[in-house]
Write a protein that holds these residues in place. Structure first.
Motif, mmCIF file in Angstrom:
data_model
loop_
_atom_site.group_PDB
_atom_site.id
_atom_site.type_symbol
_atom_site.label_atom_id
_atom_site.label_comp_id
_atom_site.label_asym_id
_atom_site.label_seq_id
_atom_site.Cartn_x
_atom_site.Cartn_y
_atom_site.Cartn_z
ATOM 1 N N GLY A 1 69.512 26.284 41.364
ATOM 2 C CA GLY A 1 69.898 27.262 40.369
ATOM 3 C C GLY A 1 68.736 27.765 39.538
ATOM 4 N N GLY A 2 68.886 29.003 39.058
ATOM 5 C CA GLY A 2 67.958 29.536 38.063
ATOM 6 C C GLY A 2 66.523 29.708 38.515
ATOM 7 N N THR B 1 68.439 36.397 41.291
ATOM 8 C CA THR B 1 68.992 37.641 40.767
ATOM 9 C C THR B 1 67.887 38.549 40.224
ATOM 10 O OG1 THR B 1 71.112 36.614 40.261
ATOM 11 C CG2 THR B 1 70.520 38.585 38.999
ATOM 12 N N ILE C 1 67.392 42.229 41.914
ATOM 13 C CA ILE C 1 67.463 43.464 41.124
ATOM 14 C C ILE C 1 66.122 44.193 41.159
ATOM 15 C CG2 ILE C 1 67.537 44.375 38.762
ATOM 16 C CD1 ILE C 1 69.654 42.290 38.085
ATOM 17 N N GLU D 1 58.163 24.684 39.554
ATOM 18 C CA GLU D 1 58.466 23.414 38.879
ATOM 19 C C GLU D 1 58.936 22.395 39.900
ATOM 20 O OE1 GLU D 1 59.522 25.295 34.517
ATOM 21 O OE2 GLU D 1 61.135 24.425 35.697
ATOM 22 N N TYR D 2 59.009 21.122 39.461
ATOM 23 C CA TYR D 2 59.206 20.020 40.399
ATOM 24 C C TYR D 2 60.485 20.111 41.237
ATOM 25 C CZ TYR D 2 60.080 15.394 42.238
ATOM 26 O OH TYR D 2 60.379 14.360 43.082
ATOM 27 N N ARG E 1 49.365 28.782 31.949
ATOM 28 C CA ARG E 1 48.821 27.821 30.987
ATOM 29 C C ARG E 1 49.154 26.381 31.354
ATOM 30 N NH1 ARG E 1 52.288 29.679 26.265
ATOM 31 N NH2 ARG E 1 53.707 29.391 28.014
ATOM 32 N N THR E 2 50.065 26.178 32.332
ATOM 33 C CA THR E 2 50.436 24.792 32.611
ATOM 34 C C THR E 2 49.873 24.306 33.941
ATOM 35 O OG1 THR E 2 52.506 25.203 33.797
ATOM 36 C CG2 THR E 2 52.620 25.177 31.393
ATOM 37 N N LEU F 1 51.325 22.131 35.720
ATOM 38 C CA LEU F 1 52.475 21.968 36.616
ATOM 39 C C LEU F 1 52.608 23.192 37.515
ATOM 40 C CD1 LEU F 1 55.014 20.324 37.424
ATOM 41 C CD2 LEU F 1 56.239 21.551 35.655
ATOM 42 N N ARG G 1 55.810 34.153 34.458
ATOM 43 C CA ARG G 1 56.841 34.074 33.430
ATOM 44 C C ARG G 1 56.553 35.183 32.422
ATOM 45 N NH1 ARG G 1 60.745 30.909 31.814
ATOM 46 N NH2 ARG G 1 60.333 29.220 33.292
ATOM 47 N N VAL H 1 58.713 37.335 29.356
ATOM 48 C CA VAL H 1 60.007 37.435 28.665
ATOM 49 C C VAL H 1 60.673 38.798 28.889
ATOM 50 C CG1 VAL H 1 59.160 38.251 26.420
ATOM 51 C CG2 VAL H 1 61.224 36.847 26.541
ATOM 52 N N ALA I 1 63.366 38.624 31.317
ATOM 53 C CA ALA I 1 64.605 38.005 30.845
ATOM 54 C C ALA I 1 65.369 38.934 29.894
ATOM 55 C CB ALA I 1 64.300 36.686 30.157
ATOM 56 N N GLU I 2 64.643 39.848 29.257
ATOM 57 C CA GLU I 2 65.286 40.785 28.320
ATOM 58 C C GLU I 2 65.959 41.946 29.034
ATOM 59 O OE1 GLU I 2 62.112 40.243 24.588
ATOM 60 O OE2 GLU I 2 62.117 42.075 25.810
ATOM 61 N N PRO J 1 67.835 42.515 31.686
ATOM 62 C CA PRO J 1 69.263 42.537 32.024
ATOM 63 C C PRO J 1 70.180 42.668 30.814
ATOM 64 C CG PRO J 1 68.289 40.371 32.513
ATOM 65 C CD PRO J 1 67.168 41.272 32.145
ATOM 66 N N SER J 2 69.711 42.232 29.641
ATOM 67 C CA SER J 2 70.573 42.376 28.459
ATOM 68 C C SER J 2 70.669 43.842 28.041
ATOM 69 C CB SER J 2 70.065 41.511 27.301
ATOM 70 O OG SER J 2 68.805 41.956 26.879
#
Ligand code: ATP
Ligand code: ATP
Ligand code: MG
Ligand code: MG
Lengths: 256, 256
Positions: free
Chosen positions: B12-13, B17, B21, B151-152, B189-190, B192, B215, B217, B220-221, B223-224
């Motif tokens: 998930g996530g 999507t 899109i 991510e892991y 910056r990470t 990981l 990443r 933001v 993420a904004e 779709p709103s």
């Protein structure tokens, strides 16, 4: 205390597993005897605690589909008062294999009720769906903890969860309470995060935990070391926030 | 060109999507006639493009379960060359209602084959599972695009996807190709992020897209506001990376 809490949200990647692992670990560190049940065929809670897939002879699949006693699959963890009932990919078959089984929504309830008094808390990690496994978790639980990521799609998903709760209470489990909505991965630097946070608090009021979990890369790194955050980096903001969440949950448990 | 690409990953996530899109929108902006099919009952692609749930009289549910012609549910979007086949919660019933239907894994194939030549690209957004809807998408597709979050747990999930591809090729769709693995939400910056990135590139070699999605933001904004990133903020890093991904996909399409 014997309280059973399902960690559920059909939206993917909102922090169900991260919450299940770290809430369970923080409760156990707070002297609460805790069992973590991994109900997701993707077995992220299992691997996030360092349980290698190759070591598993039996998993929750054997318990829920083949009737193996739960005690036979429980594993200890690095935290003294925390045990895990691990999952593996076989569990993916459960949803299909249980379709024609009588009482298929009550399988989990029948498994956890007999062991309820052996623990203070039983935490259930659910997959990102409202399928048979999650339905079993909601049928077995006293309450449901719903992580909500501080982003648009997660906010939108809240109404679907709400409808599910209403339906589960009407049919399967009239006593199912809301443990709380947990804001996860909030990023104080973004307007989006604070907007979603305030929308949720307006919309759901006191059902939203006072504790919100900040985005903290330590939380994403910990599972790659097979550790809960409090063993990986006790001084991180991630560890601190899950410790505070555990305190809220323990307080709820005493009133409840 | 008529190329059908499923965007799939049971984790998930991870950005399915957001990729469906924005890849579709960037292809359409690049003069490729594109259809986006929302195959997820959570209908995030649908709402992310501003299609309100209240406006939908018919959705993909009616097409796949009740046999409604696909043409009847297609909607235009703010991007001239892009259309969407929207979803809604009814689609959750599809997995159960289709269980006993003959040829249940080929429902989607039978729906998209007749319209293939009406489009340059058909992009399918899948739910976070390997259930019947995703199986239908993999059965209908020419290729599968797999977003992998840096991510892991996402890295761990790659082997499950791999096994699924092997199984689908053996039984359902011998011609299913890998469009590519797409690194998403990487955070320079990470450690990981760069660790996962290099593990994936080592493990999967040239099957990993050169483009990685940072990443951002803004992604993420968007779709709103019901918009793809290129209409929301064309100068963002999110928009730039999805435009570059579209270029890679167009190039693959010309070789393929
Ligand atoms: N507060 C946080 N800060 C940073 N990363 C996080 C945080 N919470 C979770 N993550 C990371 O985000 C990803 C998704 O989290 P997680 O796997 O817990 O979600 P999930 O809801 O269980 O997903 P799924 O629906 O696939 O089961 C993981 O890589 C996890 O390590
Ligand atoms: N590159 C990115 N930068 C910032 N946020 C992102 C990025 N990609 C996706 N997101 C956000 O992360 C969340 C998860 O992404 P998305 O919904 O696209 O994943 P998904 O794989 O489709 O999830 P699901 O499994 O639930 O269908 C969403 O809130 C989305 O807006
Ligand atoms: Mg999980
Ligand atoms: Mg999605």
């Amino acid at each position: 205390m014997g309280k059973i809490i399902a960690v559920a949200n059909q939206k993917g990647g909102v922090g169900k597993t991260t919450t299940a692992i770290n809430l369970a670990a923080s409760l156990a560190a707070g002297e609460m005897k805790t069992l973590l049940i991994d109900l997701d065929p993707q077995a992220n809670s299992t691997s996030g605690l360092g349980v290698g897939r190759t070591k598993l002879k039996k998993s929750f699949y054997h318990v829920i589909v083949l009737g193996e006693p739960l005690k036979n699959i429980l594993l200890n963890t690095e935290i003294e008062k925390m045990q895990i009932a691990p999952s593996d990919r076989n569990l993916a078959g459960a949803e299909i294999e249980l379709v024609d089984v009588e009482d298929r929504e009550y399988k989990l309830k029948n498994i956890v009720e007999p062991v309820r008094q052996d623990f203070d808390f039983i935490i259930i990690d659910c997959p990102p769906s409202l399928g048979l496994l999650t339905v079993n978790a909601l049928g077995a639980a006293d309450s449901v903890l719903i992580p909500v990521q501080c982003e648009y799609f997660a906010l939108e998903g809240v109404s679907a969860i709400w409808d599910t709760l209403v339906r589960v209470r009407r049919t399967l489990n009239p006593n199912l309470a809301v443990e709380g909505f947990l804001l996860t991965m909030y990023d104080e630097r973004t307007k989006l995060s604070s907007q979603v946070m305030s929308d949720l608090r307006d919309f759901l009021g006191t059902q939203v935990f006072a504790t919100a979990i900040p985005r903290n890369v330590k939380l994403a790194e910990a599972p790659s070391h097979g550790k809960p955050i409090l063993l990986y980096d006790i001084r991180s903001r991630g560890a601190d926030s899950y410790m505070r969440l555990a305190q809220e949950v323990i307080k709820n448990g005493k009133k409840g």
